[in-house]
Design a protein around this motif. Sequence first.
Motif, PDB file in Angstrom:
ATOM      1  N   TRP B 519       0.815  -1.209   0.000  1.00  0.00           N
ATOM      2  CA  TRP B 519       0.000   0.000   0.000  1.00  0.00           C
ATOM      3  C   TRP B 519       0.855   1.267   0.000  1.00  0.00           C
ATOM      4  N   ALA B 520       2.173   1.087  -0.005  1.00  0.00           N
ATOM      5  CA  ALA B 520       3.041   2.265   0.014  1.00  0.00           C
ATOM      6  C   ALA B 520       3.374   2.732  -1.392  1.00  0.00           C
ATOM      7  N   THR B 521       2.884   2.036  -2.418  1.00  0.00           N
ATOM      8  CA  THR B 521       3.201   2.437  -3.774  1.00  0.00           C
ATOM      9  C   THR B 521       1.898   2.747  -4.506  1.00  0.00           C
ATOM     10  N   THR B 522       2.018   3.270  -5.740  1.00  0.00           N
ATOM     11  CA  THR B 522       0.800   3.683  -6.435  1.00  0.00           C
ATOM     12  C   THR B 522      -0.050   2.481  -6.832  1.00  0.00           C
ATOM     13  N   PHE B 530       8.882  -0.251  -6.233  1.00  0.00           N
ATOM     14  CA  PHE B 530       9.320   0.799  -5.312  1.00  0.00           C
ATOM     15  C   PHE B 530      10.490   1.538  -5.949  1.00  0.00           C
ATOM     16  N   LEU B 542       3.837   0.378   7.389  1.00  0.00           N
ATOM     17  CA  LEU B 542       3.066   1.584   7.094  1.00  0.00           C
ATOM     18  C   LEU B 542       2.446   2.190   8.344  1.00  0.00           C
TER      19      LEU B 542
END
Lengths: 280, 556, 209
Positions: B519-522, B530, B542
């Motif tokens: 969920w930390a990337t588009t 990443f 996160l």
Amino acid sequence: MAPDDHSNSKQQGIDLPAPTSAPFVCAFGVTLIFSGIVTNWAVSILGFVLALVGAIRWWHEVLPDNQKECIPFQSERPIVKPKVGGVAHLMTADSPHRARLPMEIHPYGAGIKGGIAGGIVMAIIAGTWGVVSHGSVWYPVNILGSTILPTMQGDDAAQLAQWHTASFVFGILIHAIMSSLVGLLYGIILPMVPHFRLAFSAIAIPLMWTGLTWASLEVINPLLQNEINWLVFIGSQVGFGITCWFVVSRSERIGTMQNWSMLERIGVESPNVPPIGGDE
Amino acid sequence: MTALDHSGNPLRAKATFLGRMHEWVSTADHKKLGVMYVTTGLLFFLIGGLEATMMRWQLAVPDSSLLSPSDFNRLFTMHGTTMVFLVGMPILLGVANYIIPMQIGARDLAFPRLNAFGFWLFLFGGLLLYFSYFGAQGLYGMGSSPDVGWFAYAPLTERTYSRGHSTDYWILGLLVSSFGSIATGINLITTILTMRCPGMTLMKMPVMVWVMLIDAILIMIAMPPLAAAQVMLLFDRLMGAHFFDVQGGGSAILWQNLFWFFGHPEVYILILPAFAYVSEIIPVFCRKVIFGYPLMVAATVSIGFISLGVWVHHLFALGLSPMVNTIFMGSTMLIAIPTGLKMFNWVGTMIGGKIRFDTPMLFSTGFLALFLIGGLTGVMLSVVPFDWQVSDSYFVVGHFHYVLFGGLVFAIFAAIYYWFPKVTGKMLSETLGKWQFWLLFIGFNLTFGPMHVSGMLGMPRRIYTYHADRGWELWNMLSSIGVLVQIAGVTFFVWNVIQSLRKGKDAGADPWDGWTLEWATTSPPPEYNFEEIPKVYSCRPLWDLKHPEDPDWKYE
Amino acid sequence: MTTLKAQSMTVQAPPEPKSQLLNSGKCGMLCLIVSEIAFFGTLLAVYLFYIGKDPVGTIAPSDVLDVSVAPMKVVFNSIFLLTSSIWITLAVRCLARGNIMGFALWWLLTILFGAEFLVGTGMEWYGLIAVEGLTIRTNLFGSGFFTVVGFHAAHVTIGLFLLSLVFVLTCLGKMHKRHAEKVELLSWYWHFVDGIWIAVFTIVYILGN
Ligand code: HEM
Ligand SMILES: [Cu+2]
């Protein structure tokens, strides 16, 4: 195959393994090799050639070094932002969460004592019923004994009213064991019942127990179904429940280890001494 | 699929149809392969569902003559084989393919080309199996698709009893696709063991990664024995060897042992991913960290071990010695302990949480309920005398559909609703999703609940029809009606996917407020996942970033 | 990700994480070997199960495989296969030290020894099939023997093919010191093929009699 090294060679992009159709061709070839077994050998030959072509291409990709393709960075960059607002913590052992653990219990012996007392009351009620309805104290004893004595399982009411030594011994034995075990259960459960302990012992449990007996009688001894007067049965259970409750609840309570710390429970520290380092 | 295509990328050829096809065929990207795995798995799911529908149609009323007995045999064989090998396996491998590298902060699997190879082997193996419908005419013009059941018991599979090539297709199709599964399994193990981002120690991996590690290890250990058994069977059939040929001294019992030595671990290979998905989804939708992480890991590992030692519970009715039966009864019951532990941990995660019943959570809760029932009937079946009574009856069919459909398929839908936004950048519709869930839930119970009853009433599995005087009519009718409700549910799903791809809400990078690295990337992620390999300090990287004032690593 | 790191740093710096060391190539090859062991394990278990289950009168292992009767054939071959493991280790060492010439020589020796084993197996099979009349369809022993030994031989063949490929690349001057690791993985596979032979030999030629 060696691992692909995902290094960040140029600043504007990232090296990833280059696309290649070699695995596709090779897999198709392998499948055809096997298909030839059930179709025609020529298919296998074709498959072999394809698999080889695929494999050679594959080797070209990885030998002597893995082929790479540079993927430029995309413009959009994700950002994980900190959230406003605090974090709630779950309630801990100091404020027990939906758990009701008894802090104090009755000694197990009290339960057994209560069971025996209740068992006597129950026997009196059942015996009285035997005398009144069938003219024999032995009647209820025999009903109990006949559940495990195969020889008695076909007996009718008249036979059940007579004296049977074996049935007496087993009947009393069963009654004693069951009474003390159920009493023990009462003794353990009662401290965990939040309210209305008398109603619990005198109504809820007798009804549940009767239901269980009624439902399982078909398996234990189907013939008994007509011999039992269920009203009296419930009555004797209620007698048991009240007596047992009375004996158990009069006993002295003892504390459990529920509110001791882990160290105390292991026995490294004794209770009532403040734990090292204040409260946690 | 358009949403997955990163157009606007100057290096790529123009997206003509052929160009795009070529891009998919030649890709070594774990995300594209994952999507292909799941898509083909779902297509096979529709085919397998169609086969099941035909069987239920035939069984709805007694003395039905809609299908011939031999057609019925082919249907249940293809249904079982399809659902296990062409639906369960690809979807679990596909989701792992897509999600695992992202969760461990990697850019791809350890061997990207081998990954593509594995996928294509799986697909071609499946197609080879289905080609039997056209190609298995064989020697005597007999047979079309395989008709020997998904476990293909000897000696029914020997040349004498199974003429033509249909059984050969069964062997070869599965052999090819299982090579692919083994390759991908090895790939996953290596990826998880060697490619974690800095800071992600074993005990800081998300639960899903742990579970899939054990799953891949089971694939690596349990699938080769099946391949060996199938090769021996193939030698029997093609070259006249005698392994399972009872007339030549071979042993039919040996096949049963070999098959189930693979078969039981296989059912755990199928259910472990379901555990993995709900272990990710439940914490996020309860806003709590997973309850008992170390226990979860320990339970997973012990399930992996024990599942290799229980296969004889499928052979209780064979007449093995009481000693053997008792031992395997014990080991089978043993496996319920770690499994039960996991149930408690999920429920423990829910207790006291701020539960949001979005569709992924709805399906996860459905999973908990249905899998519980399936697990309980499993424990009933592990009791030898009880098993003697209901073995090979519809009770067993009820059991394994509760674990596989109620368990695996519900968890797969949960996973699809959960990760679809990440994969496509679009949300699936919640309204349609809820419709789908409730229709599927009701239809499922209507279909498979009554099977326990008809099984207890003595209805054997795999019969093509039954007489009216057995008292089975009502239960079968209910089961068949349930199928219609389920079809409605699945239709909602298909409609939902099509609609959402076309005009779904934009998801954004992190629609569920998740805690793992994907969920930390588009959404959809760039090909390199990443830009900079992340560093993690706890199980929930996160969370640490979102709550700098109270990060997890302070407690771990 | 740069932005977020900065943000988390402002609060309190967590301990700097360590990265792992295990190498993917090695891990993958080990996994491959484990699954191969599962495959051969199954074949060998079946072979063990069928020992002595043939009706008397058909060809039995003791008739054709007795090591004490024909030691030259099998034991000789086995020695060739097993010693090739030593040569391949030496070859990998040479490559790691950058000694390409030494590498090529030891590598060639490995290939030759492996090839000898394969030829030996072929001759043994010829004898069994043409002279003794034992085939895969004769009885359970035949089925098991040809399957187990055949699969092993197939693995040796694949191994030899890959070894030869590397040898050709070496002759073309494409192998360098930095490839030592890939080559070492191949040598692991070769060791595995040898190791399996020990199991096959023990079960088929010794226990089977
Ligand atoms: C609590 C754990 C479980 C226990 C104790 C258990 C026990 C059993 C037993 C004893 C049987 C044999 C029934 C018979 O054929 O007479 C069986 C069949 C089966 N079980 Fe389970 N089971 C469990 C969980 C699962 C799970 C998690 C799955 C899959 C996800 C599964 C899938 C199956 C399948 C597919 C069959 C039938 C195979 C066939 O005959 O075609 N079981 N189970
Ligand atoms: Cu099982």
